[in-house]
Scaffold this motif. Structure first.
Motif, PDB file in Angstrom:
ATOM      1  N   TYR A   1       2.462   1.883  -3.520  1.00  0.00           N
ATOM      2  CA  TYR A   1       1.558   2.350  -4.566  1.00  0.00           C
ATOM      3  C   TYR A   1       0.865   3.669  -4.208  1.00  0.00           C
ATOM      4  O   TYR A   1       0.330   4.344  -5.094  1.00  0.00           O
ATOM      5  CB  TYR A   1       0.539   1.269  -4.906  1.00  0.00           C
ATOM      6  CG  TYR A   1       1.154   0.178  -5.750  1.00  0.00           C
ATOM      7  CD1 TYR A   1       1.441   0.397  -7.090  1.00  0.00           C
ATOM      8  CD2 TYR A   1       1.501  -1.049  -5.191  1.00  0.00           C
ATOM      9  CE1 TYR A   1       2.039  -0.590  -7.865  1.00  0.00           C
ATOM     10  CE2 TYR A   1       2.088  -2.037  -5.955  1.00  0.00           C
ATOM     11  CZ  TYR A   1       2.364  -1.790  -7.296  1.00  0.00           C
ATOM     12  OH  TYR A   1       2.965  -2.773  -8.059  1.00  0.00           O
ATOM     13  N   LEU A   2       0.917   4.053  -2.916  1.00  0.00           N
ATOM     14  CA  LEU A   2       0.409   5.370  -2.522  1.00  0.00           C
ATOM     15  C   LEU A   2       1.486   6.446  -2.643  1.00  0.00           C
ATOM     16  O   LEU A   2       1.239   7.619  -2.370  1.00  0.00           O
ATOM     17  CB  LEU A   2      -0.133   5.329  -1.092  1.00  0.00           C
ATOM     18  CG  LEU A   2      -1.461   4.575  -0.908  1.00  0.00           C
ATOM     19  CD1 LEU A   2      -1.800   4.458   0.574  1.00  0.00           C
ATOM     20  CD2 LEU A   2      -2.594   5.256  -1.676  1.00  0.00           C
ATOM     21  N   GLY A   3       2.692   6.028  -3.033  1.00  0.00           N
ATOM     22  CA  GLY A   3       3.753   6.990  -3.314  1.00  0.00           C
ATOM     23  C   GLY A   3       4.590   7.404  -2.133  1.00  0.00           C
ATOM     24  O   GLY A   3       5.265   8.447  -2.183  1.00  0.00           O
ATOM     25  N   SER A   4       4.592   6.622  -1.047  1.00  0.00           N
ATOM     26  CA  SER A   4       5.446   6.943   0.089  1.00  0.00           C
ATOM     27  C   SER A   4       6.905   6.948  -0.363  1.00  0.00           C
ATOM     28  O   SER A   4       7.384   5.978  -0.954  1.00  0.00           O
ATOM     29  CB  SER A   4       5.255   5.908   1.208  1.00  0.00           C
ATOM     30  OG  SER A   4       6.169   6.116   2.255  1.00  0.00           O
TER      31      SER A   4
ATOM     32  N   ALA B   1       0.824  -1.209   0.000  1.00  0.00           N
ATOM     33  CA  ALA B   1       0.000   0.000   0.000  1.00  0.00           C
ATOM     34  C   ALA B   1       0.857   1.258   0.000  1.00  0.00           C
ATOM     35  O   ALA B   1       0.585   2.205  -0.757  1.00  0.00           O
ATOM     36  CB  ALA B   1      -0.926  -0.019   1.213  1.00  0.00           C
ATOM     37  N   ARG B   2       1.892   1.276   0.827  1.00  0.00           N
ATOM     38  CA  ARG B   2       2.732   2.465   0.919  1.00  0.00           C
ATOM     39  C   ARG B   2       3.473   2.734  -0.391  1.00  0.00           C
ATOM     40  O   ARG B   2       3.649   3.885  -0.783  1.00  0.00           O
ATOM     41  CB  ARG B   2       3.735   2.310   2.069  1.00  0.00           C
ATOM     42  CG  ARG B   2       3.098   2.209   3.432  1.00  0.00           C
ATOM     43  CD  ARG B   2       2.411   3.485   3.844  1.00  0.00           C
ATOM     44  NE  ARG B   2       3.374   4.530   4.196  1.00  0.00           N
ATOM     45  CZ  ARG B   2       3.074   5.788   4.390  1.00  0.00           C
ATOM     46  NH1 ARG B   2       1.821   6.194   4.244  1.00  0.00           N
ATOM     47  NH2 ARG B   2       4.003   6.665   4.719  1.00  0.00           N
TER      48      ARG B   2
END
Length: 216
Positions: free
Chosen positions: A79-82, A76-77
């Motif tokens: 693909y959320l751009g973290s 998740a992190r």
């Protein structure tokens, strides 16, 4: 290297968070490998070792949840751009494609096993077929998954235990406590539900519990 260049623009705190998650994933993976090996041994003589098969399977459940949680967090992190996770980069393409398959098969395997324990006649007996079929597919997918991550796991898993490396990323005691807690919860599940194998034996082996346990 390109990865080092990307990391130079990322805060140390962000990179430490990525490393902490990776250590949790690696440490949990080692515990899973040991438990899965023991579970595999029970399959060789499933009837006399059925209680152990169920008990180890139930101990595995919370550990699997922790592992799925840590890997899903990374997914998740990223693909959320973290920035920290983007700098670390994704797994190789083949393992990235295999990941969701492993997750789905893992959920089906454990869910069908628990459902069988609670209701051996569930879905008119088709639950047992689902459990067996999902195991075969899961085993094949997991073999590739484990081999693909073996070097990374061997590198990361000891870091929270070794004095030289455990202090380099904060939270080592909490990560180890989470793994131990998952084992304790799993042991509690095993203690609460393993006794239900007697009903399973009656349904599928057509014998009373006492006779089934002695192999008659």
């Amino acid at each position: 290297m390109n990865l080092d260049h990307r990391q130079r623009g990322v805060s140390r705190r962000a990179l430490a968070g990525v490393e902490a998650n990776a250590r949790l994933t690696g440490g949990t993976a080692v515990v899973l490998l040991v438990l899965l090996f023991l579970e595999g041994v029970t399959i060789l003589r499933i009837l006399p070792l059925l209680d152990w098969h169920v008990a180890i399977g139930l101990v595995l459940v919370p550990v699997v949840v922790v592992k799925l949680g840590s890997t899903s967090w990374r997914f998740a992190r990223y693909y959320l751009g973290s920035r920290g996770y983007v700098a670390k980069g994704p797994p190789p393409p083949a393992l990235r494609l295999l990941g969701p398959i492993v997750v789905v098969l893992t959920v089906v395997l454990f869910a069908s096993g628990i459902a069988l324990l609670l209701d051996p006649r569930g879905l008119g007996g088709r639950l047992l077929f689902l459990h067996k079929a999902s195991f075969v597919l899961w085993f094949l997918a997991m073999a590739v998954h484990v081999l693909g991550h073996l070097a990374e796991t061997a590198r990361l898993a000891p870091r929270d235990w070794m004095p030289r490396t455990r202090r380099s990323v904060r939270g080592a005691p909490a990560r180890l406590l989470l793994i131990v807690a998952s084992l304790v919860v799993g042991a509690a599940l095993a203690g609460a539900l393993t006794g239900r194998t007697a009903h399973f034996k009656q349904v599928y082996f057509r014998s009373p519990p006492a006779a089934a346990s002695t192999g008659h």
